[in-house]
Design a protein around this motif. Structure first.
Motif, PDB file in Angstrom:
ATOM      1  N   LYS A 119      -8.377  -2.795  -8.401  1.00 20.41           N
ATOM      2  CA  LYS A 119      -8.888  -2.861  -9.772  1.00 20.41           C
ATOM      3  C   LYS A 119      -7.927  -2.218 -10.760  1.00 20.41           C
ATOM      4  O   LYS A 119      -7.750  -2.703 -11.890  1.00 20.41           O
ATOM      5  CB  LYS A 119     -10.255  -2.176  -9.856  1.00 20.41           C
ATOM      6  CG  LYS A 119     -10.916  -2.276 -11.225  1.00 20.41           C
ATOM      7  CD  LYS A 119     -12.304  -1.658 -11.202  1.00 20.41           C
ATOM      8  CE  LYS A 119     -12.970  -1.782 -12.580  1.00 20.41           C
ATOM      9  NZ  LYS A 119     -14.348  -1.217 -12.571  1.00 20.41           N
ATOM     10  N   LEU A 120      -7.274  -1.118 -10.340  1.00 23.34           N
ATOM     11  CA  LEU A 120      -6.358  -0.409 -11.221  1.00 23.34           C
ATOM     12  C   LEU A 120      -5.100  -1.220 -11.525  1.00 23.34           C
ATOM     13  O   LEU A 120      -4.421  -0.964 -12.518  1.00 23.34           O
ATOM     14  CB  LEU A 120      -5.971   0.938 -10.598  1.00 23.34           C
ATOM     15  CG  LEU A 120      -7.125   1.906 -10.302  1.00 23.34           C
ATOM     16  CD1 LEU A 120      -6.596   3.169  -9.644  1.00 23.34           C
ATOM     17  CD2 LEU A 120      -7.887   2.237 -11.577  1.00 23.34           C
ATOM     18  N   SER A 121      -4.798  -2.178 -10.649  1.00 21.92           N
ATOM     19  CA  SER A 121      -3.595  -2.992 -10.826  1.00 21.92           C
ATOM     20  C   SER A 121      -3.916  -4.407 -11.280  1.00 21.92           C
ATOM     21  O   SER A 121      -3.018  -5.260 -11.319  1.00 21.92           O
ATOM     22  CB  SER A 121      -2.809  -3.044  -9.504  1.00 21.92           C
ATOM     23  OG  SER A 121      -2.481  -1.758  -9.058  1.00 21.92           O
ATOM     24  N   GLU A 148       0.788  -1.233   0.000  1.00 19.97           N
ATOM     25  CA  GLU A 148       0.000   0.000   0.000  1.00 19.97           C
ATOM     26  C   GLU A 148       0.821   1.285   0.000  1.00 19.97           C
ATOM     27  O   GLU A 148       0.309   2.331  -0.376  1.00 19.97           O
ATOM     28  CB  GLU A 148      -0.924   0.021   1.218  1.00 19.97           C
ATOM     29  CG  GLU A 148      -2.023  -1.012   1.172  1.00 19.97           C
ATOM     30  CD  GLU A 148      -3.034  -0.811   2.277  1.00 19.97           C
ATOM     31  OE1 GLU A 148      -4.052  -0.135   2.029  1.00 19.97           O
ATOM     32  OE2 GLU A 148      -2.810  -1.326   3.382  1.00 19.97           O
ATOM     33  N   ILE A 150       0.777  -0.128  -4.831  1.00 24.04           N
ATOM     34  CA  ILE A 150      -0.424   0.268  -5.568  1.00 24.04           C
ATOM     35  C   ILE A 150      -1.239   1.329  -4.831  1.00 24.04           C
ATOM     36  O   ILE A 150      -2.262   1.781  -5.340  1.00 24.04           O
ATOM     37  CB  ILE A 150      -1.313  -0.946  -5.916  1.00 24.04           C
ATOM     38  CG1 ILE A 150      -1.945  -1.561  -4.662  1.00 24.04           C
ATOM     39  CG2 ILE A 150      -0.520  -1.982  -6.686  1.00 24.04           C
ATOM     40  CD1 ILE A 150      -2.971  -2.641  -4.996  1.00 24.04           C
ATOM     41  N   THR A 179      -8.262  -0.195  -2.113  1.00 23.29           N
ATOM     42  CA  THR A 179      -9.332   0.262  -3.000  1.00 23.29           C
ATOM     43  C   THR A 179      -8.855   0.415  -4.440  1.00 23.29           C
ATOM     44  O   THR A 179      -9.667   0.618  -5.344  1.00 23.29           O
ATOM     45  CB  THR A 179      -9.896   1.614  -2.517  1.00 23.29           C
ATOM     46  OG1 THR A 179      -8.842   2.581  -2.463  1.00 23.29           O
ATOM     47  CG2 THR A 179     -10.521   1.474  -1.132  1.00 23.29           C
ATOM     48  N   LYS A 180      -7.533   0.298  -4.658  1.00 24.70           N
ATOM     49  CA  LYS A 180      -6.973   0.457  -5.999  1.00 24.70           C
ATOM     50  C   LYS A 180      -6.603  -0.880  -6.633  1.00 24.70           C
ATOM     51  O   LYS A 180      -5.881  -0.919  -7.637  1.00 24.70           O
ATOM     52  CB  LYS A 180      -5.758   1.383  -5.946  1.00 24.70           C
ATOM     53  CG  LYS A 180      -6.115   2.791  -5.462  1.00 24.70           C
ATOM     54  CD  LYS A 180      -4.911   3.707  -5.451  1.00 24.70           C
ATOM     55  CE  LYS A 180      -5.293   5.113  -4.961  1.00 24.70           C
ATOM     56  NZ  LYS A 180      -4.145   6.027  -4.925  1.00 24.70           N
TER      57      LYS A 180
END
Length: 209
Positions: free
Chosen positions: A43-45, A7, A36, A40-41
């Motif tokens: 999905k972006l990775s 994180e 990342i 909550t991120k």
């Protein structure tokens, strides 16, 4: 390749130091730490997870369990992350700071592994909180914020250490046993988790002629 998704910067500095400490005389599988920025991120990775899995690699996720105060807690955060794992079709094993059992975060872990030689710095921080908590308004209410996060406490500890600014910013000081106890029993759950995912083999013996 083992991809370790984390994180934040402080997590990266600590994990690099801890892995080097654990396997200083061992060969381990190639790994990469990927920051990342938060659960909550995910999905972006997602593409990075999938790409590594498709190439025969394995993924591990090491995030904060957090607490009920910030909408988390071990059970809640684990449930949310594993639900996101299914939703996105990702493959990974999960570990939650501080010890994969309790609520908390990387700062909770770090607080447990400071070199006791410098525990006086935490006493000073508490004295600071006690001091600002003594300032009241006319109605007897505390004026200043005394609910400072563990992050503030840890960063105050780091800022007070007699090390150069660069090492403070890149967290290379985590490898210095003058300030951190990387052999602490408190780190055993994380050690056991990493042992499962970073296969090790003894270094070949040296032969004398």
């Amino acid at each position: 390749m083992v991809c370790i998704f984390i994180e934040g910067k402080i997590d990266e500095g600590f994990l690099k130091a801890f892995i080097s400490h654990l396997y200083i005389d061992k060969e381990i599988k190639e790994y990469k730490i990927i920051n990342i920025g938060g659960w909550t991120k995910l999905k972006l990775s997602a593409n990075e997870f999938v790409k590594n899995s498709d190439e025969g690699g394995s993924n591990i996720v090491i995030f904060d369990a957090d607490s009920q105060d910030n909408g988390g807690g071990k059970k809640a955060r684990e449930s949310e992350i594993l639900a996101k794992k299914i939703e996105l079709g990702l493959e990974f094993d999960l570990f939650l700071f501080p010890n994969n059992s309790n609520d908390g975060d990387i700062e909770s872990l770090l607080e447990k592994i400071i070199n006791n030689k410098h525990s006086c710095l935490f006493d000073c921080f508490q004295n600071y909180l006690d001091c600002i908590g003594g300032y009241l308004d006319r109605d007897g209410n505390i004026i200043y914020n005394t609910n400072l996060a563990r992050k503030s406490k840890i960063f105050a500890y780091i800022e007070a250490l007699p090390i150069d600014k660069k090492n403070k910013l890149d967290f290379t000081h985590f490898s210095n046993n003058e300030y951190w106890d990387l052999s602490s029993e408190y780190l055993n759950p994380l050690k056991n988790f990493l042992d499962k995912h970073l296969p090790i083999a003894p270094m070949p013996p040296e032969f004398s002629i």
